[in-house]
Design a protein around this motif. Sequence first.
Motif, PDB file in Angstrom:
ATOM      1  N   TYR A  80       1.054  -1.201  -0.180  1.00  0.00           N
ATOM      2  CA  TYR A  80      -0.218  -0.061  -0.706  1.00  0.00           C
ATOM      3  C   TYR A  80       0.778   1.029   0.269  1.00  0.00           C
ATOM      4  O   TYR A  80       1.524   1.267   0.485  1.00  0.00           O
ATOM      5  CB  TYR A  80      -1.242   0.185   1.136  1.00  0.00           C
ATOM      6  CG  TYR A  80      -2.012  -0.789   0.809  1.00  0.00           C
ATOM      7  CD1 TYR A  80      -2.796  -0.927   0.946  1.00  0.00           C
ATOM      8  CD2 TYR A  80      -2.077  -1.959   2.144  1.00  0.00           C
ATOM      9  CE1 TYR A  80      -4.480  -1.649   0.434  1.00  0.00           C
ATOM     10  CE2 TYR A  80      -2.968  -3.281   2.061  1.00  0.00           C
ATOM     11  CZ  TYR A  80      -4.013  -2.365   1.031  1.00  0.00           C
ATOM     12  OH  TYR A  80      -5.060  -3.436   0.385  1.00  0.00           O
ATOM     13  N   GLU A  83      -6.274   3.010  -1.992  1.00  0.00           N
ATOM     14  CA  GLU A  83      -7.444   2.093  -1.766  1.00  0.00           C
ATOM     15  C   GLU A  83      -6.687   0.965  -2.174  1.00  0.00           C
ATOM     16  O   GLU A  83      -7.358   0.334  -1.225  1.00  0.00           O
ATOM     17  CB  GLU A  83      -7.861   2.821  -2.761  1.00  0.00           C
ATOM     18  CG  GLU A  83      -9.015   3.971  -3.502  1.00  0.00           C
ATOM     19  CD  GLU A  83     -10.342   4.004  -4.406  1.00  0.00           C
ATOM     20  OE1 GLU A  83     -10.761   2.453  -5.129  1.00  0.00           O
ATOM     21  OE2 GLU A  83     -10.506   4.958  -4.937  1.00  0.00           O
ATOM     22  N   GLY A  84      -5.870   0.551  -2.871  1.00  0.00           N
ATOM     23  CA  GLY A  84      -5.291  -0.794  -3.226  1.00  0.00           C
ATOM     24  C   GLY A  84      -3.508  -1.551  -3.262  1.00  0.00           C
ATOM     25  O   GLY A  84      -3.554   0.479  -3.292  1.00  0.00           O
ATOM     26  N   TRP A 107      -7.471  -1.413  -9.620  1.00  0.00           N
ATOM     27  CA  TRP A 107      -8.163  -1.476  -8.255  1.00  0.00           C
ATOM     28  C   TRP A 107      -8.446  -0.274  -7.862  1.00  0.00           C
ATOM     29  O   TRP A 107      -9.644   0.344  -7.536  1.00  0.00           O
ATOM     30  CB  TRP A 107      -7.276  -1.143  -6.697  1.00  0.00           C
ATOM     31  CG  TRP A 107      -5.999  -0.742  -6.586  1.00  0.00           C
ATOM     32  CD1 TRP A 107      -4.388  -1.241  -6.959  1.00  0.00           C
ATOM     33  CD2 TRP A 107      -6.287   0.591  -6.831  1.00  0.00           C
ATOM     34  NE1 TRP A 107      -4.173  -0.429  -6.858  1.00  0.00           N
ATOM     35  CE2 TRP A 107      -4.471   0.342  -6.644  1.00  0.00           C
ATOM     36  CE3 TRP A 107      -6.918   0.843  -5.981  1.00  0.00           C
ATOM     37  CZ2 TRP A 107      -3.872   1.871  -6.300  1.00  0.00           C
ATOM     38  CZ3 TRP A 107      -5.810   2.463  -5.469  1.00  0.00           C
ATOM     39  CH2 TRP A 107      -5.142   3.135  -6.149  1.00  0.00           C
TER      40      TRP A 107
END
Length: 88
Positions: free
Chosen positions: A3, A8-9, A54
Amino acid sequence: MLYREGREGRTSIVFGKKAPETTMLTIGIKNDTEDGRATIFTAFTGAKAPREPWDSSLEAEEEKSEAEYFWATHALVYDETAIDSERN
């Protein structure tokens, strides 16, 4: 995969490599419609890459496929200052 801060991903990361030399600079700018000013939301050396698979803003299947293919064969060079140490 790790991360990065504010993401977010997870991102594909490569260790023990040095980023290639480049004269390219990519800057992402958006217009702020409320006050008419522009906001820089990203800046990095190198060419623009597809969003990561993502990314919730990917809507079209073609964009998702392009992102999946690109990120299956590319990675960012590890930079400890960009890593979210709390989630990794």
